[in-house]
Structures are given as C-alpha cells and as structure tokens.
Motif scaffolding. Sequence first.
Motif, short mmCIF file in Angstrom:
data_model
loop_
_atom_site.label_atom_id
_atom_site.label_comp_id
_atom_site.label_asym_id
_atom_site.label_seq_id
_atom_site.Cartn_x
_atom_site.Cartn_y
_atom_site.Cartn_z
N VAL A 124 9.72 8.09 -10.98
CA VAL A 124 8.79 7.77 -9.89
C VAL A 124 8.08 9.01 -9.36
O VAL A 124 6.96 8.91 -8.86
N ASP A 125 8.70 10.17 -9.47
CA ASP A 125 8.11 11.39 -8.94
C ASP A 125 6.82 11.78 -9.68
O ASP A 125 6.01 12.53 -9.15
N LEU A 126 6.62 11.29 -10.89
CA LEU A 126 5.38 11.52 -11.65
C LEU A 126 4.45 10.31 -11.61
O LEU A 126 3.30 10.42 -12.00
N ALA A 150 19.61 9.85 0.31
CA ALA A 150 18.91 10.62 1.35
C ALA A 150 18.46 11.98 0.83
O ALA A 150 17.36 12.44 1.15
N ASN A 151 19.28 12.64 0.03
CA ASN A 151 18.91 13.98 -0.45
C ASN A 151 17.74 13.96 -1.43
O ASN A 151 17.09 14.98 -1.63
N ALA A 152 17.47 12.82 -2.05
CA ALA A 152 16.33 12.74 -2.98
C ALA A 152 15.01 13.00 -2.25
O ALA A 152 14.06 13.50 -2.84
N VAL A 153 14.97 12.68 -0.97
CA VAL A 153 13.74 12.88 -0.19
C VAL A 153 13.36 14.35 -0.20
O VAL A 153 12.23 14.70 -0.55
N TRP A 154 14.29 15.22 0.16
CA TRP A 154 13.94 16.64 0.23
C TRP A 154 14.12 17.36 -1.11
O TRP A 154 13.34 18.25 -1.45
N MET A 155 15.11 16.97 -1.90
CA MET A 155 15.33 17.64 -3.18
C MET A 155 14.15 17.46 -4.14
O MET A 155 13.83 18.36 -4.91
N HIS A 186 13.20 14.07 -13.24
CA HIS A 186 12.29 13.96 -12.10
C HIS A 186 11.01 14.71 -12.46
O HIS A 186 10.43 14.42 -13.49
N ALA A 187 10.59 15.67 -11.66
CA ALA A 187 9.37 16.44 -11.96
C ALA A 187 9.73 17.90 -12.26
O ALA A 187 8.92 18.81 -12.07
N ASP A 188 10.94 18.12 -12.74
CA ASP A 188 11.44 19.47 -12.98
C ASP A 188 10.81 20.06 -14.25
O ASP A 188 10.87 19.47 -15.33
#
Length: 181
Positions: free
Chosen positions: A154-156, A13-18, A132-134
């Motif tokens: 997936v974020d990229l 769940a936290n991946a959605v906002w983080m 991620h996209a950091d």
Amino acid sequence: MIYFTADTHFGHANAVWMCGRPYPDVEVMNEAMIAAWNERVHGNDTVYIVGDMFFRCADPESILRRLKGKKRLIVGNHDGSWMGKVDLNRYFLSVDHLLEISDGVHALTLCHYPMLTWKHARRSYMIHGHIHADTNADFWPLIRCRDNVLNAGVDLNGYHPVTFDELVENNRKFKMAHEEE
C-alpha cells in the motif's frame, strides 16, 4: 475486476510512523484504508492480499467484515499473529504461501517475499509485498531493474487495492524515482 494489495498492517500503530504513512494514528489509518478499499472494490471483485494484512490488531474480524470483495490471502510474516483468531474460511476464498495464477492476460506468481527467480520468470510477473517502500536493502538494485517484479504494498499504491495496470505504473514511477539508490 481483480485487485492487488499488500502490507496494509491494519491495527499496527507503529506502521504509521515507521512507514511514514499520512495518518495521525492507527485508528484514522484503519478507517481511511477501509474506506479507500470499499470505494474501489465491489462484491464480485477479487482482491489478492499479498501478505501482512494485520499486525497487532485487537479485532481483525471487525475489519474483515467491512471489506468488500472476494479475498485471497497470501500469507506474510506478520499474518500468523492474527490468523488463529479468525475463521479464515469465512473471509477468504483461499489462503496460500505462494500462488501461481493468470489474470487472463498475464502469468503471475504471488508471494509475500520478493523473489529474484520463479517459474517462467522471463515471461511472467512476480507480485510481492514485505519491503514496503524500502530502497535501502542490498537487493533493491536487483528489484529496481526488473520491470516484471511488482510491489503490491500500500505504501507504493495509494493505500488501497490496485489493478494490474495500476500496479505496473505505480512500480514504474517508484523505480524511476529511486534509480540512484
């Protein structure tokens, strides 16, 4: 066809906002990513999951059953939380921490964590996840300047598995968009 993905974090769940993912909640994220996966991947396709497939997922098997293709897992830092709950042999052709392969054209090293050197680094590719996209980490400038270090997260990559060519192009665009960071 061969596809790559990483850091799906199904169930997290936290991946959605983080990660700033474009979903209102984890259930919508899971369903959208399953649908996007299955739109691209078919029965004989191979998907390399470069770590962190699930995290805090109550029932990983309910998602694994629905995902098409032959899956090969590269273990990430969050994968230990679910791997003991599933018969891995039923869902994955292989489970590795590091994998050196060829897609028939390119030599590839797959590891969840981005590496700055690896076997044949000058003439092969390093495919990773984890970040991620950091772009805030001190190593980001080193990754950004290397065309052969590719983030499969997936974020990229549009929240679905991508081909090697798509992976290269998505990383090129992302690195160009973050040149000054």
